[in-house]
Design a protein around this motif. Structure first.
Motif, PDB file in Angstrom:
ATOM      1  N   VAL A  84     111.811  76.910  42.106  1.00 23.46           N
ATOM      2  CA  VAL A  84     113.250  77.109  41.925  1.00 23.46           C
ATOM      3  C   VAL A  84     113.871  75.893  41.230  1.00 23.46           C
ATOM      4  N   GLU A  88     115.566  75.615  37.244  1.00 18.68           N
ATOM      5  CA  GLU A  88     116.912  75.109  36.978  1.00 18.68           C
ATOM      6  C   GLU A  88     116.895  73.882  36.069  1.00 18.68           C
ATOM      7  N   GLU A 107     109.925  83.374  41.547  1.00 21.00           N
ATOM      8  CA  GLU A 107     110.354  81.999  41.301  1.00 21.00           C
ATOM      9  C   GLU A 107     109.443  81.305  40.299  1.00 21.00           C
TER      10      GLU A 107
END
Length: 284
Positions: A84, A88, A107
């Motif tokens: 995750v 990002e 993910e």
């Protein structure tokens, strides 16, 4: 017809990156690895081991907890990241290895998507081949073919070409391995390493590189994961994809010979034998 170049020991010795006194772990090359899964955690440990034993300055691993634990059990020097977080913000790495052993983990898919979107140099195997090939064929390729290495075996080559709307069978590939590897290279605008007893490397518009025959014992589960890790370390050291692939395949085969002693060999043993093969190569 493009020429075929046979890749030999002297070629590997001339190209293999050797650290100097001024180098640190970052300048030697940081490899990011998105591999393994809850179902196939071993792939993660094998890719990371291949990269570490080939001389990467640092390896960052991205994957689920079960695979993270296995990676740290085998290679405690690896730096662990949660998928995750990577999706990002991509951590610093000179090259990525994506795809070996990935399976049904959204993910992790998002993290692979981040690498593709960032147009990072990458070695692409197994579960990421179709995704990356489609993206590059559609024009997502700010990084050139000389920095992207696709590493299918024959079955994966068929599936990837089918995903790109080419009607190809396994028999077709067997009849013309060079031609179909080149078809993928031209369509995806990437360098292609086609695994097999005789490994081939082709890049768009470039010569075909042919490796010496590998020992038949190397046809074993996980061997391709180790190869991907070795190639990732070389790509992170700023070798071009064709040279990184050729050097990785040569050392991989010779490490298998050393580890097996002429008999059966396990993939992790191949990674373990790589440093001695490189040392002997550089002494010659």
């Amino acid at each position: 017809m493009t020429p075929v170049r046979r890749w030999e020991r002297a070629d590997v010795a001339a190209a293999w990156p050797v650290p100097g006194a001024a180098d640190d772990k970052y300048s030697r090359g940081v490899v990011g690895v998105i591999a393994g899964s809850e179902a196939y955690p071993g792939a993660a440990a094998l890719v990371v081991s291949g990269a570490v034993r080939a001389g990467a300055g640092m390896v960052r691993y991205v994957g689920p907890e079960r695979a993270q634990d296995l990676v740290l059990a085998h290679r405690p020097e690896a730096v662990i990241h949660h998928p995750v977080d990577v999706a990002e913000r991509l951590p610093r790495a000179q090259a990525w290895v994506v795809g070996p052993g990935v399976s049904d983990y959204p993910e992790q898919d998002a993290a692979i998507g981040a690498v593709v979107a960032e147009s990072a140099p990458m070695v692409v195997d197994a579960g990421a081949l179709e995704t990356v090939a489609r993206a590059r064929a559609a024009g997502v390729r700010a990084v050139g073919a000389e920095r992207v290495l696709l590493t299918p075996h024959a079955g994966e080559l068929v599936r990837t070409l089918e995903a790109l709307r080419h009607d190809v069978t396994a028999a077709d590939v067997e009849r013309d391995r060079v031609g179909h590897a080149r078809l993928l290279a031209e369509t995806a605008r990437a360098t292609v390493l086609l695994k097999g007893a005789v490994t081939l490397i082709v890049s768009p518009g470039g010569a075909t590189i042919e490796l010496p025959e590998a020992p038949a014992w190397l046809a074993t589960a996980g061997a391709g994961d180790v190869l991907a890790g070795i190639a990732g370390a070389l790509l992170a050291a700023d070798l071009t994809a064709d040279v990184a692939g050729a050097c990785a395949a040569w050392v991989h085969a010779r490490a298998a010979e050393r580890a097996s002693g002429g008999g059966p060999v396990a993939a992790l043993d191949v990674a373990g034998a790589a440093p001695a093969v490189v040392a002997a190569l550089l002494r010659s």
